[in-house]
Design a protein around this motif. Structure first.
Motif, PDB file in Angstrom:
ATOM      1  N   GLU A 140      34.653  18.226  32.445  1.00 39.67           N
ATOM      2  CA  GLU A 140      35.984  17.967  31.898  1.00 39.67           C
ATOM      3  C   GLU A 140      36.864  19.215  31.861  1.00 39.67           C
ATOM      4  O   GLU A 140      38.086  19.114  31.736  1.00 39.67           O
ATOM      5  CB  GLU A 140      35.861  17.399  30.480  1.00 39.67           C
ATOM      6  N   ILE A 177      40.603  12.145  39.546  1.00 40.33           N
ATOM      7  CA  ILE A 177      41.309  11.391  38.502  1.00 40.33           C
ATOM      8  C   ILE A 177      41.357   9.909  38.863  1.00 40.33           C
ATOM      9  O   ILE A 177      41.143   9.041  38.008  1.00 40.33           O
ATOM     10  CB  ILE A 177      42.727  11.953  38.305  1.00 40.33           C
ATOM     11  N   ALA A 178      41.626   9.608  40.135  1.00 42.90           N
ATOM     12  CA  ALA A 178      41.684   8.213  40.574  1.00 42.90           C
ATOM     13  C   ALA A 178      40.347   7.518  40.374  1.00 42.90           C
ATOM     14  O   ALA A 178      40.291   6.343  39.992  1.00 42.90           O
ATOM     15  CB  ALA A 178      42.098   8.145  42.041  1.00 42.90           C
ATOM     16  N   GLU A 211      38.190   8.348  38.174  1.00 41.60           N
ATOM     17  CA  GLU A 211      37.807   8.520  36.766  1.00 41.60           C
ATOM     18  C   GLU A 211      36.548   9.371  36.617  1.00 41.60           C
ATOM     19  O   GLU A 211      35.721   9.148  35.735  1.00 41.60           O
ATOM     20  CB  GLU A 211      37.651   7.159  36.076  1.00 41.60           C
ATOM     21  N   ASN A 212      36.436  10.381  37.495  1.00 39.20           N
ATOM     22  CA  ASN A 212      35.334  11.333  37.393  1.00 39.20           C
ATOM     23  C   ASN A 212      35.639  12.433  36.383  1.00 39.20           C
ATOM     24  O   ASN A 212      34.761  13.214  36.028  1.00 39.20           O
ATOM     25  CB  ASN A 212      35.061  11.980  38.756  1.00 39.20           C
ATOM     26  N   ASP A 246      38.444  13.413  32.894  1.00 36.11           N
ATOM     27  CA  ASP A 246      39.500  13.028  31.964  1.00 36.11           C
ATOM     28  C   ASP A 246      40.347  14.262  31.660  1.00 36.11           C
ATOM     29  O   ASP A 246      39.871  15.209  31.025  1.00 36.11           O
ATOM     30  CB  ASP A 246      38.912  12.473  30.664  1.00 36.11           C
ATOM     31  N   PRO A 256      45.364   6.201  30.515  1.00 38.29           N
ATOM     32  CA  PRO A 256      45.014   5.645  31.818  1.00 38.29           C
ATOM     33  C   PRO A 256      45.206   6.682  32.925  1.00 38.29           C
ATOM     34  O   PRO A 256      45.848   7.718  32.716  1.00 38.29           O
ATOM     35  CB  PRO A 256      46.001   4.470  31.979  1.00 38.29           C
ATOM     36  N   PRO A 257      44.674   6.405  34.122  1.00 36.25           N
ATOM     37  CA  PRO A 257      44.782   7.361  35.238  1.00 36.25           C
ATOM     38  C   PRO A 257      46.210   7.802  35.553  1.00 36.25           C
ATOM     39  O   PRO A 257      46.434   8.962  35.917  1.00 36.25           O
ATOM     40  CB  PRO A 257      44.160   6.594  36.413  1.00 36.25           C
ATOM     41  N   GLU A 267      47.105  10.508  33.263  1.00 40.31           N
ATOM     42  CA  GLU A 267      46.326  11.698  33.592  1.00 40.31           C
ATOM     43  C   GLU A 267      46.864  12.408  34.830  1.00 40.31           C
ATOM     44  O   GLU A 267      46.981  13.642  34.853  1.00 40.31           O
ATOM     45  CB  GLU A 267      44.863  11.320  33.815  1.00 40.31           C
ATOM     46  N   TYR A 310      44.980  11.175  44.988  1.00 38.82           N
ATOM     47  CA  TYR A 310      44.981  10.104  43.994  1.00 38.82           C
ATOM     48  C   TYR A 310      45.143   8.735  44.653  1.00 38.82           C
ATOM     49  O   TYR A 310      44.373   7.803  44.367  1.00 38.82           O
ATOM     50  CB  TYR A 310      46.103  10.349  42.991  1.00 38.82           C
ATOM     51  N   ARG A 353      42.425   5.676  44.881  1.00 39.14           N
ATOM     52  CA  ARG A 353      42.663   4.344  44.320  1.00 39.14           C
ATOM     53  C   ARG A 353      42.482   3.257  45.370  1.00 39.14           C
ATOM     54  O   ARG A 353      42.000   2.169  45.069  1.00 39.14           O
ATOM     55  CB  ARG A 353      44.090   4.273  43.752  1.00 39.14           C
TER      56      ARG A 353
END
Length: 225
Positions: free
Chosen positions: A28, A62-63, A65-66, A68, A73-74, A77, A182, A186
């Motif tokens: 993180e 980030i896309a 979710e590896n 934070d 939500p992404p 972020e 990103y 996604r």
């Protein structure tokens, strides 16, 4: 191909130039490490840091979710990450510019092992050819983006003009690469399992303008002789 992918960190120079390794080590806290790396690359004469690759990887992480960056939500972020990384890149530029104003000529004359005179010469030629726009275009050239700010300071480019063009360049550079990672993450989540391929693609993509600029300089040198 597997053999090439296995030695990618070695090709980049060190393990810490590999975003996957950085993510494993810092988790993180990788966003803070990224800010430091971007600041150094953009202002402290160390052009061999993985700025382009790191921006792309941060967007991808980030896309998927590896990581934070901030609660939310992404989309929240990625916005926070882009703002923070653009600020770090701009702050590095300002630092390099002020160093250039104070001791740029001295650094040039020393011709050190890392801060080489040929890098200054290459960047100065680039700056002369493109003017203030070089602060935007140069963002996408690994060596140029490190030295362009020092050259701008050493040649007494007005601060206000430098700040405006440098900010534009920082924002475009960070937004382009981070959102690329990103959006691809996604749309193609499986890309996270083949990050090495994506990084090779980014390296090749950004090598093209560097090669083009190199041959353009050679052609210009032949014509002037």
């Amino acid at each position: 191909m597997p053999e090439i992918l296995a030695v990618l960190p070695a090709l980049l120079g060190m393990d810490w130039l590999d975003p996957d390794w950085l993510l494993d080590q810092f988790g993180e806290h990788l966003i803070w490490v990224s800010l430091v790396i971007l600041f150094i690359e953009c202002g402290l004469f160390f052009p061999f840091l993985p700025g382009d690759i790191l921006l792309f990887a941060m967007g991808l992480f980030i896309a998927l979710e590896n990581i934070d960056v901030v609660p939310g939500p992404p989309l929240v972020e990625i916005t926070a990450a882009v703002v923070a990384m653009a600020a770090a890149a701009f702050a590095g530029n300002v630092t390099g510019y002020e160093i250039g104003r104070k001791i740029g000529p001295v650094i040039y004359e020393r011709d050190g092992r890392i801060v080489k005179r040929k890098y200054f010469d290459l960047t100065h030629q680039f700056f002369q050819r493109h003017g203030p726009l070089a602060l935007v275009i140069g963002r996408f050239f690994a060596v140029v983006r490190t030295y362009i700010t020092v050259v701008a300071g050493a040649t007494d480019m007005p601060r206000r003009r430098f700040y405006v063009w440098s900010l534009v360049g920082a924002v475009l550079w960070v937004v382009t690469l981070t959102l690329l990672g990103y959006n691809l993450g996604r749309r193609f989540p499986q890309l996270g399992e083949h990050l090495e391929l994506a990084l090779i693609l980014i390296m090749v993509l950004f090598a093209i303008p560097m090669v083009w600029e190199y041959f353009r300089n050679r052609k210009h040198a032949h014509e002037t002789h």
